[in-house]
Design a protein around this motif. Sequence first.
Motif, PDB file in Angstrom:
ATOM      1  N   SER A 118       0.759  -1.133   0.075  1.00  9.50           N
ATOM      2  CA  SER A 118      -0.005  -0.048  -0.043  1.00  9.50           C
ATOM      3  C   SER A 118       0.769   1.153  -0.105  1.00  9.50           C
ATOM      4  N   ARG A 177      -9.634  -1.607   2.877  1.00  3.33           N
ATOM      5  CA  ARG A 177     -10.085  -1.357   1.842  1.00  3.33           C
ATOM      6  C   ARG A 177      -9.141  -0.373   0.859  1.00  3.33           C
ATOM      7  N   ILE A 223      -5.973  -2.171  -0.212  1.00  2.00           N
ATOM      8  CA  ILE A 223      -6.519  -2.790  -1.816  1.00  2.00           C
ATOM      9  C   ILE A 223      -6.812  -1.878  -2.833  1.00  2.00           C
TER      10      ILE A 223
END
Length: 290
Positions: free
Chosen positions: A11, A139, A142
């Motif tokens: 990330s 989330r 992702i």
Amino acid sequence: MILQQLITGVSIGSVYALLAVGYALVFSVFNFSNFGFGPVMMLGAFGALFAIERTHMALFPGILVALAVAAVISLLMEVTIYRPMRQKKALKVYLMIAALGINTCVPNFCIQLWGGAVRPFPSDWAKAVIRIGNIAIPRADILAAVLSVIMLILLWCFLYKTKTGLGIRASAFDSNTAGLMGINVNRVAAVVFLLSGATAGLAGCFYGMKYSVYPNMGVVATKGFVSATVGGLGSLPGAVISGLLLGFLETIISAYVSTTYRDLVAYGLLVIVLILKPNGLLGKSAHDKL
């Protein structure tokens, strides 16, 4: 635990990779580092925040607003500051000094305008966590990984599959000769700054989702510069690889050693790589770039 940290590393590494690609794009064509990149990232994040907060816009249109705002700001910097200096044959170091001025001026102006408070990114969807066994995956992480990959693939296709991309690569090899061959260097500059601004806006969105949005958040763009330098200034593959590598290293060090060593690892890696490979991991001593 290790898998959890690797997901987090992907990330934050995606953010660094996007920033590093923006630095590499500008350097590859104009041979100077755009240190005004941090404010572009910050303004893109604020664009998304205001769009979602004040107009109740959905997350994905808000991300598009961030891309648009950052791209336009980046283009304005090129047209109003860098282009006049280039036309007057200013040394590259003066362009970098001007960029450093932007890097100081814009965040302080935004503090006077909006205040220096830290603002949470207004998206409940991005804050939600997906659990797989003992692994919790936000989330936002992702989304950062997926959209970063998509944007980098689209950027590669644009550079290598379009006529404009060919013009950018020709200018990266030798901008003076490219101009003599009929390529509009000012048009190339506009496209390059639009693209680099869009990558900064996307990075700002993801960073804001993961942490928060505030006027001085652009300081994280320095890590993008570190990644671009480690990968080899002007090398897009090097920028992506080193950005992800730096994200992994910082995450692992923070989890298993201490968060106080995060910056030490980043800049220590920069020094070590430059000592061993002065052109970066994938950089070249010749002028073949991109």
